[in-house]
Scaffold this motif. Structure first.
Motif, mmCIF file in Angstrom:
data_model
loop_
_atom_site.group_PDB
_atom_site.id
_atom_site.type_symbol
_atom_site.label_atom_id
_atom_site.label_comp_id
_atom_site.label_asym_id
_atom_site.label_seq_id
_atom_site.Cartn_x
_atom_site.Cartn_y
_atom_site.Cartn_z
ATOM 1 N N VAL A 243 0.845 -1.193 0.000
ATOM 2 C CA VAL A 243 0.000 0.000 0.000
ATOM 3 C C VAL A 243 0.881 1.244 0.000
ATOM 4 N N LYS A 244 0.764 2.012 -1.050
ATOM 5 C CA LYS A 244 1.490 3.277 -1.164
ATOM 6 C C LYS A 244 0.675 4.344 -0.446
ATOM 7 N N LEU A 245 1.177 4.774 0.705
ATOM 8 C CA LEU A 245 0.452 5.725 1.543
ATOM 9 C C LEU A 245 0.995 7.131 1.291
ATOM 10 N N ASP A 246 0.278 7.893 0.518
ATOM 11 C CA ASP A 246 0.702 9.234 0.125
ATOM 12 C C ASP A 246 0.307 10.234 1.205
ATOM 13 N N THR A 247 1.290 10.743 1.928
ATOM 14 C CA THR A 247 1.023 11.690 3.017
ATOM 15 C C THR A 247 0.903 13.133 2.529
ATOM 16 N N GLY A 248 1.117 13.349 1.225
ATOM 17 C CA GLY A 248 1.070 14.709 0.692
ATOM 18 C C GLY A 248 2.396 15.432 0.819
ATOM 19 N N LEU A 249 3.406 14.767 1.391
ATOM 20 C CA LEU A 249 4.734 15.363 1.545
ATOM 21 C C LEU A 249 5.650 14.757 0.495
ATOM 22 N N SER A 250 6.408 15.601 -0.173
ATOM 23 C CA SER A 250 7.192 15.123 -1.324
ATOM 24 C C SER A 250 8.681 15.424 -1.183
ATOM 25 N N TYR A 251 9.257 15.054 -0.040
ATOM 26 C CA TYR A 251 10.684 15.296 0.163
ATOM 27 C C TYR A 251 11.544 14.207 -0.470
#
Length: 297
Positions: A243-251
């Motif tokens: 499961v790719k959990l996209d936290t909205g942070l793109s560092y």
């Protein structure tokens, strides 16, 4: 001015970078030097977040004499001793309270990141975090524990430090519960995690935030060194989803690449779920507010 310390797991690098880079009210940010702080320092630099670094034993020197003595929020200056009689006058007392309130809003944050491998031994993890709490308390007006319950490692943390002079704050969800783990934190709390786990019942799934996706190989190496790794379950056909959990942070620009690499290695399907850093943000704001109030008391 108050000092809030943060003792954090490296898994929360992204959330800490996001939170600290967007806090315009910080007086200063100090990151404890060490190998495990390098990722956070790199990300803070990318966000142009000014910070200082120092070994833990030298942090009190950066904070000034008030905190070297471990006096917490006391002032004790000679000037205040002379001015104290004037505080009985309403005019001077009002000025003093305004200055005190203004000073309390400018918080210094000290961040100490601990290594990922501690999770292989929950007794060691607990011992390390408890040790850092006791080491950092003398110069802190409050400490935010940027860990979750992590199995049962911190199940009794609040009880164990119930009479502690330095207030402790934890990552809690909307129900006031300490979140189970970093995946629960990214999903918004324990209830949300339970719902997703129930929906996936019968199908084994592994949940990856960007930090998990970039660290799984490192974690595996650490566990092999400690002979505490049995990754045969990853090849079990019942574990069929990552499961790719996209936290909205793109560092981490390699998030997609890391997920694909893991899925390919263990022949798993990729499923995407939206997460956020909201729980971490709220916990940080609540801790900061508590530290300010504690300083004013």
């Amino acid at each position: 001015m108050p000092v809030m310390s943060i003792i954090a797991c490296r898994m929360f690098e992204d959330e800490l970078t996001h939170i600290l880079s967007n806090d315009a009210e910080l007086e200063q940010l100090i990151v404890v030097e060490g190998r495990d702080s390098l990722g956070l320092l790199r990300k803070l630099k990318s966000e142009n977040r000014l910070h200082r670094t120092a070994p833990l034993d030298r942090v009190p020197l950066l904070l000034g004499k008030r905190h070297v003595s471990g006096s917490g929020s006391g002032s004790g200056s000679g000037f205040m001793g002379l001015a104290k009689p004037l505080l009985s006058l309403p005019f001077f007392r009002k000025i003093h309270e305004k200055r005190k309130l203004k000073a309390a809003q400018k918080v210094t944050v000290v961040v100490n990141l601990l290594r990922l491998g501690l999770h292989d031994d929950l007794d060691l993890l607990k011992s390390e975090v408890y040790g850092k709490i006791k080491e950092m308390a003398p110069f802190s007006d409050g400490i935010l524990i940027f860990y979750c319950s992590c199995g049962e490692a911190f199940e009794s943390l609040e009880e164990d430090f119930s009479g502690f002079e330095c207030p402790l704050y934890c990552l809690k969800d909307g129900d006031g519960e300490v979140v189970a783990d970093c995946i629960s934190a990214a999903l918004g709390g324990n209830a949300a995690y339970d719902e997703i786990m129930y929906a996936c019942r019968g199908t084994g799934a592994l949940y990856f935030t960007p930090m998990w996706a970039s660290s799984w190989k490192e974690m595996g190496e650490e566990r092999r060194k400690s002979r505490n790794l049995d990754d045969s379950f990853l090849k079990d056909p019942r574990y069929s989803r990552v499961v790719k959990l996209d936290t909205g942070l793109s560092y981490d620009p390699d998030f997609n690449k890391n997920i694909r690499g893991f899925a390919r290695t263990f022949d798993m399907e990729i499923v995407e779920i939206k997460g956020s850093a909201e729980l971490a943000e709220k916990s940080y704001r609540a801790a900061k507010k508590g530290v300010i109030q504690h300083t004013l008391e």
